[in-house]
Structures are given as structure tokens and as C-alpha cells.
Design a protein around this motif. Sequence first.
Motif, PDB file in Angstrom:
ATOM      1  N   ARG A  24       0.809  -1.221   0.000  1.00  0.00           N
ATOM      2  CA  ARG A  24       0.000   0.000   0.000  1.00  0.00           C
ATOM      3  C   ARG A  24       0.845   1.275   0.000  1.00  0.00           C
ATOM      4  NH1 ARG A  24      -5.337  -0.611   0.406  1.00  0.00           N
ATOM      5  NH2 ARG A  24      -6.197  -2.561   1.257  1.00  0.00           N
ATOM      6  N   ALA A  25       2.062   1.184   0.542  1.00  0.00           N
ATOM      7  CA  ALA A  25       2.892   2.396   0.640  1.00  0.00           C
ATOM      8  C   ALA A  25       3.144   3.030  -0.723  1.00  0.00           C
ATOM      9  CB  ALA A  25       4.222   2.049   1.314  1.00  0.00           C
ATOM     10  N   ARG A  26       3.244   2.174  -1.779  1.00  0.00           N
ATOM     11  CA  ARG A  26       3.568   2.715  -3.100  1.00  0.00           C
ATOM     12  C   ARG A  26       2.348   3.256  -3.836  1.00  0.00           C
ATOM     13  NH1 ARG A  26       7.489  -1.982  -5.434  1.00  0.00           N
ATOM     14  NH2 ARG A  26       6.211  -3.255  -4.038  1.00  0.00           N
ATOM     15  N   ILE A  27       1.150   2.951  -3.328  1.00  0.00           N
ATOM     16  CA  ILE A  27      -0.061   3.440  -4.005  1.00  0.00           C
ATOM     17  C   ILE A  27      -0.111   4.969  -3.964  1.00  0.00           C
ATOM     18  CG2 ILE A  27      -2.583   3.529  -3.868  1.00  0.00           C
ATOM     19  CD1 ILE A  27      -2.543   0.633  -3.015  1.00  0.00           C
ATOM     20  N   ALA A  28       0.220   5.530  -2.809  1.00  0.00           N
ATOM     21  CA  ALA A  28       0.197   6.991  -2.677  1.00  0.00           C
ATOM     22  C   ALA A  28       1.186   7.639  -3.638  1.00  0.00           C
ATOM     23  CB  ALA A  28       0.519   7.384  -1.239  1.00  0.00           C
ATOM     24  N   ALA A  29       2.364   7.014  -3.777  1.00  0.00           N
ATOM     25  CA  ALA A  29       3.379   7.574  -4.685  1.00  0.00           C
ATOM     26  C   ALA A  29       2.895   7.540  -6.129  1.00  0.00           C
ATOM     27  CB  ALA A  29       4.679   6.794  -4.540  1.00  0.00           C
ATOM     28  N   ILE A  30       2.185   6.468  -6.513  1.00  0.00           N
ATOM     29  CA  ILE A  30       1.632   6.372  -7.874  1.00  0.00           C
ATOM     30  C   ILE A  30       0.557   7.436  -8.072  1.00  0.00           C
ATOM     31  CG2 ILE A  30       0.325   4.900  -9.464  1.00  0.00           C
ATOM     32  CD1 ILE A  30       1.737   2.483  -8.105  1.00  0.00           C
ATOM     33  N   GLY A  31      -0.309   7.582  -7.036  1.00  0.00           N
ATOM     34  CA  GLY A  31      -1.368   8.588  -7.126  1.00  0.00           C
ATOM     35  C   GLY A  31      -0.824  10.003  -7.210  1.00  0.00           C
ATOM     36  N   ALA A  32       0.327  10.243  -6.580  1.00  0.00           N
ATOM     37  CA  ALA A  32       0.908  11.596  -6.588  1.00  0.00           C
ATOM     38  C   ALA A  32       1.322  12.046  -7.979  1.00  0.00           C
ATOM     39  CB  ALA A  32       2.113  11.630  -5.644  1.00  0.00           C
TER      40      ALA A  32
END
Length: 923
Positions: A24-32
Motif C-alpha cells: 500500500r505504501a507505493r499506491i500513494a506515490a503512484i497517485g501523486a
Amino acid sequence: MAGLGALARKIFGSSNDRKVKGYRARIAAIGALEAELKALSDDALRQRTDTFRQEVANGRSLDDLLIPAFATVREASRRAMGQRHFDVQLIGGMVLHDGKIAEMRTGEGKTLVATLPTYLNALSGNGVHVVTVNDYLARRDAEWMSRVYGFLGLSTGIIVHGLNDAERRASYAADITYGTNNEFGFDYLRDNMKYERGSMVQRGHGFAIVDEVDSILIDEARTPLIISGPLDDRSDFYNTIDAFIPRLEADDYEVDEKQRTASFTESGNERLEVWLSEAGLLKGGSLYDIENVSVVHHLQQAVRAHKLFQRDRDYIVRNGEVVIIDEFTGRMMPGRRYSDGLHQALEAKERVQIQPENQTLASITFQNYFRMYGKLAGMTGTAATEANEFLDIYGLEVVEIPTNLPVKRIDDDDEVYRTVAEKNHAVVEVVLDCKKRGQPVLVGTTSIEKSEQLAADLRKAGFRQRDLSEPFDGRPPAPDDFVFQVLNARYHEQEAYIIAQAGVPGAVTIATNMAGRGTDIQLGGNLEMRVARELADLEDGPEKEARVAEIRADIARLKEQALAAGGLYVIGTERHESRRIDNQLRGRSGRQGDPGHSHFFLSLQDDLMRIFGSDRMDGMLQRLGLKEGEAIVHPWINRALEKAQQKVEARNFDVRKNILKYDDVMNDQRKVVFEQRIDLMSADNVADTVAEMRHVVVDELVAKHIPERAYPEQWNSQDLQDDVRVYFNLDLPVVEWAREEGIADQEVRERLKTAADEAAARKVAQYGEPIMRQVEKAVLLQTLDHLWREHLSTLDHLRSAIHLRGYAQRDPLNEYKSEAFTLFEAMLAHLRQQVTGQLARVELVQTPPQLSEEATLATAIAEHEDPVTGENEVVEAAAAFQPAPAADRNPADPATWGRVGRNEPCPCGSGRKFKHCHGQFVA
């Protein structure tokens, strides 16, 4: 302890929860990155692919590019398809990229998920294979997802049945290749039957994503892929073996009718050894020497044919042919033949014409094929119950991906009836109730036969069955039209459409579990499929857009009706040996947060119930007063059945694992042979290899006939001289050499090598170096292939009898490994001897030698047993290799003959086979 485990899971989460949390940690980075990418033009977004490729070429890892690459695919999908990946789909993509199995519920969009890791891994330039269960899904998924790949500048290929080699090579050369498991496996086998490196179609096995991974890597992996071709006529051999059986006495053999096996006693072995020696069929001193494995196998098949199989019960003789009788139906089965030489044994027994036995030319299990990939991943709705097998066999970890929306489906406890008739009556009542309320129903059965039985019961209740040939527009039936459809996983494209529309109000669909697998059931119907079916003749424009809007509104209205009726009602008519299959059926309902219902109806006469002691349960239920038509329903029954299924799953896993252990032995040898073939095909010149073989043969002959530290008068010099004549076509005075004073074995060895090398040099001088180099490669490859096929057959026969070693307190697997290694060493020795002998006698006439790839592949068939129907799926192996039409061949002009099979009559009209006439290169 179980309570403490449940408490710990509540506090800390399950191990699966922790794995998902790590992604889940990388989902925010993708969304950014989303806002930034939305602002880019289409060309600028596409340009990112070239940038990523350059970074990979410069040494940046794919893991480093995951976040920007996933964000790019998400934006490209939104623009090209109007579909934006959910966050849980991004997690699924990360799991696949890590080489694991993503378990995602039906309707969660696995096909779209695959675009993320596929794009990322294609950046390396090594190609990505996406594997599906049938041709229809391969075409459908490739066409859908190529919109995304094409938008980003990547090419997509499709591998399906019916393509020629040039088309296959082009598809494999694409960045991303979609295809079926069978086609990928058969192409690998066919590639390793080719005689030129440039004619191979596959370019390696870097990364593969397997859709419906449980179906392909477990269900279909029960049977290997086989390419086979007819053997030469061996009628005399079968007739000779058959003549021994009536001469045996009752105490010479033992027959087990229950297991359908036969074996010889000590007295039988002694008699057979005498008879086989007289017939010249016995090698060595004992019937059970390793060289006699095939003879023993055919003797056992002959005694089975005489003592176990009865004419007019197991088979009949009609028009000079042995025709099998089905033991269950009593019907004749023309065209079906027993394998492993049994049918030939029956033909010899009945004195009819013996048809050639098929020989395995190449084979591989799916387990060993897919383990060749550098990285393997898979996705399915049901994998958790087989997690141990995936990890043990393939090294694949299963990660359950959360659903995008909470599951609202109601799963009822099972209802258990005493008889199948009572169970089917209850199922029909539920179907009638759903039909009256307009609720769509999907009824899952375990076999085609049981589908037909339930269909008959529905017809008695007033339903009518729609034939698959009847046009079907995907709209719901009228309330007074009690129509149902039966699907059985045979007509993939048609059934995928019907399954996709099984969610319209009032639809009643009976399906075997594999029917329409990979197709999502959407309440109200599937928009894309209806548009493709109903508007196929309309070109893009305002009229088509208006019609699409009408269909979309119609589907929305129908979905509301289906939702109001309770969503899709799934009925299971039997529990399977595997919980996974039950979960596949149940998972058809309740997609994307829709309501739904699942309910299993069982009887004590079902296979699983019979296996686990239903006789005692039946007596108990009668004593308790269970009346006809009444069912027993309790959560305890669900748990008891689940434990029974777990036991069966564990047993089936052990069986598959044991089979794989034996195949691993063959696979190690297969890899050596296939790698050697590729090296030989790639080499411009195999003269060094041939010379080394020639020298080794000399060493082996000298070691065989000249004992270590023996005096010359103790040498077998005459036998050595005879063998030199056989293997080198040289008449050398070896006997006279032995009389020379001070001669030693090393001196003999050097003289033989020198003489053999000089003879080979004379051949080169006689025919020219280019021709002889071509001949050497041809002889080497053809001889290797011939011996490998014989070796495969011998290993099959060895494996069928190796279990007998267990009676001597020996481990059959270790015995098999040992014997297989001995046979492989013997095969390599025969290869050296045959190649040396053939090249020593080679005489070229008129035309240069042809490699027999065309002849081999033109007669070969590719087959794999269907796990659902039990039928063999037979595929023509190579329609591309065809001879020129006879009318176009000029006997006087070889240029007009086209490709001629080596066993065909020579087109010159001599009456001899081509290999003995214009295609001759071995005297």
C-alpha cells in the motif's frame, strides 16, 4: 491455541494482511503522479516508454521504475479504454511483478491488472508472455489490452491455433505475446524438433503471467503435452510376441482383474527367456536386463490382451478392425484406440491387420515448461486452497488481494438429500422460484452427463431448452418464456457471450465449471459484448453512438431489475474434490459489491459423499425419520465436507507431486538434449564434434577388446578388427598388429585414430568441405532425434514397470533414476557409434541430403487431454510442411518436387523410398 491464533489475527492482522500492507505504501506515490501525467499530451505520455527503455538499458532496475511505469499505464488506460485502475488493482499488479500469484475475486478486473506488470517487464525488451486457457480469451484479451500497449508504443502478438511458423515468429517477436498454455508448450516442443536455428519461433522464456493460474498449473497440468508420430511397421514383432502367450501354462503368470494388470512368475520368466533367445529378441542373459525393458512391456500387454480383455465384452472385431466397447454405455467407440501397444496386442491376438503404434516424439509437462521462465506470475479468483502446491512445485506465493467494494453475497449452508432425484427436484424448485421473481440463475454441474440429467428434469417441469445454434441477443427472456441454456466448455467464444449475459433478469443457465471460464457475469448484461454482437455491421459515427447509448440504458434498466430480485443466484449441484472448484462457482455471484446468493444442494449418492461413508449416514438418517424430499442442513456438515475435501486435495497433490518427480528425471535429460541440439543447429561447423565422437569410439573399442595390462596374445584382436570394419568401414590388419613385437594398446589406439581421420579427410576431399559439413550436421541431428525418441519410449516402458521393484524393498523412484541414467549413458554411446558408422559409409548421389524435419512434422500430431471432458485435444503439428502436388512434379526435374518426406516413394519413379534413392546419403 486456535482461539489465541484468532485473537492474534484480530490484533496484528493475518500474514496476508501484512503482505498487502507492504504494497500500500507505493499506491500513494503512484497517485501523486496522476495530476502531472494528466497534463501531458498523448505524444508526451507515449514518449515516456522510450525514456523508460533507455533507463533500463543504462542499468536501472525495473523495481526502480515501478511507480512511474504503473502511473503511466493507469493514465494510458484511462485515455485509451476509459478505465482507470483501482488502488487494489495496483496492488495486484505489484504482486504479479514480484513473481507471485494474485488471488482476486471474480469481477475485480484481472485482465486490466495484468497490463501493469506486463508493460513494466516488456521495457527490458525480452518479451512478456500472457497465458490464457483458450484461443477465444487469448484473442479477446490481446485485442482489449493492445489499446493500452499500442497507445504507449508497445507491440502485441497473439499465438492461437492455425498460425504458420512465420506468423508465430512475428508474434513471439512482439513486446507482449498473448496465447494459450497448449500453444506455448507445443511451440517449445516443435522448436526442439527443428533442424535450423532460424526456423525456431520462440525467442526465450523471460516473464510469463498465467491467467486462471489454478486451471492451467494444476487442473490441466495433470496430463503432459505430447507430440507423437507413427512408428514403422512392426507387425512381425507383435505377432512373434503374441505367439508366446498361448504356450504359457497357468502358473507362468499372475493376473489381477481388479487392477487390470498382469505379471510373469519365475517359471514364466524362464520359459520366455528361452523362447525370446530362440527368436533373437533377447539382449543379454536375463529378461529383466535394462536392454529388454520394451520387450517385457509388450509381453505384459500381450498377456493382458489374452487374459484380461474378452472379445464381445471389452471389444468387438468389425470389418477387420478391433473396436473398443465403452464399459459404461456398452456402445462401440470407433476411432478410439488403446495406447502403449495394447491395441496392437489385441490386433495380433485376433489376427487382423496391425496398425502402427504411435511413438512419442517429444513431450513435456506444464510444470516443467513453466518452470523454465526466469520469472513466473499468476492470477485467479481461487488459489488460496492450493497455496502449498503452488509454493512447493512452482515457488509461487499466493497473495489475496482485497476487493474494491465489500462482498454482499449470501452463502447458504449446504442442503443434503438422500438421493440424486430428491436433490434435483429441490434444485428445479429453486430455479422455478427464481424464474418467477426474475432473478438470474446459474446452475453449476460437475460433468456434461449431469448437466443433461438436470436439463431433462427442467424440461419435465415445463422449461424449454435453447439450442446453442439458436440466435441469442443477450436480452432477457419474456416472463412466460421458461427457457434455459446448457453450456459445457466446448464452444468457448459462443459460451463466453452467453455466460457474460447470464446476469440478465430471468436467465437460467446450466454450465459445467469450465464453461465460460475467464468471462465476467455482469448483472443486466455486458455492454461491450452486446455492442460487438448487435452493432457489428455499423460503422463508427452518430448512428452507432446513439445505438450504443440505447444498449447502455437498456443494460442499466435490466441491472436494476436483477438487483431488485437479489442479484445472481448460484446453485451448486455437487461438491467437488477440491474446494477451489466450489469457490470458482460461488465467486460468479456478488461481483463488485453486487448482492448475490450461493447455495449447494448435495445427495448421499454424490461421488464425494459416497467416498466418505454415506452408506452409514443413509442408514442413520432413515432411523432418525428423514422423509423423502427432506434435507439435512447444518454448519457441521459444511465443516465435515471441507475436511473431506482437504484430505482429497492432499492426496491429489501427493499424486501430482509423485508424477512430477518421475518427469523431473526425464526433464533433466530433455534439457541436456535440447540444449545440445540448439548448439549443433547454431554451429556452422560440427567437424570437431564428429571427430571427438570418432576418437571416443576408438577408445571404447580398444578398451572393450584389449584388457588393461594384458599381453597381445590375450587381446581379442579379431573382434576388434571386425568392429573396426563395422564402425569405420576400414579393413585394417589389427590381428597382424597384435603380432608385432613391443606393440601396446596405446599404439593400436593411435593407429586406429589416424586411419579413421584419414578416411574422413578422403570423404571431405571427395565431396567437398561444404557438402560434408552439411552431411555431418544432418546425420548428427537426425541420429540424435531417432535415439532420443527410442529413449523416451524405453523410459515410458520402464516407468510402467518400475513399481515392481517395491516388492524387493527398493525405492522405485531411486531405481528409476539409476536405470534412466544408465539408459541415457547408453543412448550417448549409441549416438557416437551410429554417427561414426554412418559418416564412414556415406555416399552422396545427385542431390545433397535433406534434413527430415518436414517428414517428421508433417506426420506428427500434438495432443493434450482435456481435464473436463477427458477427451484428447489433437492439433495438426505442421500443416506448413507439404509436398508439391503430384501433378506438378516432373520425375526428370528434382527442382519441381518440393519438400519430399524421406519415407515417401521417390518422385523419380524408381519405386524406392526417397531416402533410398534421390534422398540417399547413407549407403
